[in-house]
Design an enzyme around this catalytic site. Sequence first.
Site, PDB file in Angstrom:
ATOM      1  CG  ASP A  29      -1.851  -1.198   1.237  1.00 26.63           C
ATOM      2  OD1 ASP A  29      -2.273  -1.646   0.155  1.00 26.63           O
ATOM      3  OD2 ASP A  29      -2.133  -1.706   2.339  1.00 26.63           O
TER       4      ASP A  29
ATOM      5  CG  HIS B 237      -3.173  -5.294   3.049  1.00 25.88           C
ATOM      6  ND1 HIS B 237      -2.488  -4.382   2.261  1.00 25.88           N
ATOM      7  CD2 HIS B 237      -2.975  -6.505   2.471  1.00 25.88           C
ATOM      8  CE1 HIS B 237      -1.910  -5.008   1.264  1.00 25.88           C
ATOM      9  NE2 HIS B 237      -2.195  -6.301   1.359  1.00 25.88           N
TER      10      HIS B 237
END
Length: 351
Positions: free
Chosen positions: A189, A216
Amino acid sequence: RLALPLCRSCLTFAADNMATSLAQWAAQASRSFASGTEGPARKVAVLGAAGGIGQPLSLLLKLNPLITSLSLYDIAGTPGVAADISHCNTRAQVKGYNQDQLAEAVRGCDLVIVPAGVPRKPGMTRDDLFKINAGIVRGLVEGVGKHAPGAILNIISNPVNSTVPIAAETLRKLGVYDKRKIMGVTTLDVVRAKTFLAGKKGLDVASVDVPVVGGHAGITILPLFSQAGPHMTLSAEEIEALTKRTQEGGTEVVLAKAGKGSATLSMAYAAALFADSCLRGLNGIPTFEYTFVESTITNSPYFASKVKLSTEGVEKVYDLGLLSQYEKEGLKALLPELIESIDKGVSFCKQ
């Protein structure tokens, strides 16, 4: 188009040049992780090493000079992957293990990385993914808890928002849980947010830093562009677009691969970077990363934020700092979904 004959000496010269270039690239790749070969011997295991993430991750780990022993485990095919990677002329000694050799694979490990499980496919919900991967992660973590209870665990298997709590509860049952040593790998990310911001603003990506917190998956991924470096002005439209693209990066890759794969290569890259930080921390070089860990900085029992990695794993979890109004709203929106995913993982272990 003319076909020009090449003499043998020309071909030899070209081949020698290519070999030299590859050797230089390998050296540069090694230096992009940790520098030098100082420090104690370190054993690292990859559980799920024959899979789409596991294979490129294992290759990248073979380049890391801090690793002296690389243990590759999967239910099938791993000896072949290990044989292939072992021919690379770098420091780590490589060995492959099949389904009934988990204990041997993890015994003595300093770091165990878990990318095992099925990837996302078009139309697959996180719930579909959970039903398959939850049991896989629990079984592997049980093996780690029994045979390498002091190892740091890097959990990649999705959904990370649930599999990290599953790993924690599994180790709790075995009496070997240490909150400092279980980390969900959310580095991808961060990698995506940096890449997308640099591309949008025409910056050198090496100079860009973007904190990414939360979880996530989908809206639980919260990039903090207000804290990005170097400091810059972003319009509300730019922030919205960059945030959405970061949150939906995995879907972007799944669609681009037309149902034939997911984000395996970029995930392997991100996991290798995070593993390197863990190893440097173990070797006494304090390192800072964003990762999904047990946390008290919000009302979620697990949360991804900046941490300090040192000799025992996570030494310190940092708070979120000043948030923009947009980010405050994003945090408020993500918490219910994140907590639900965490509870789902905990409940799975109590069944």
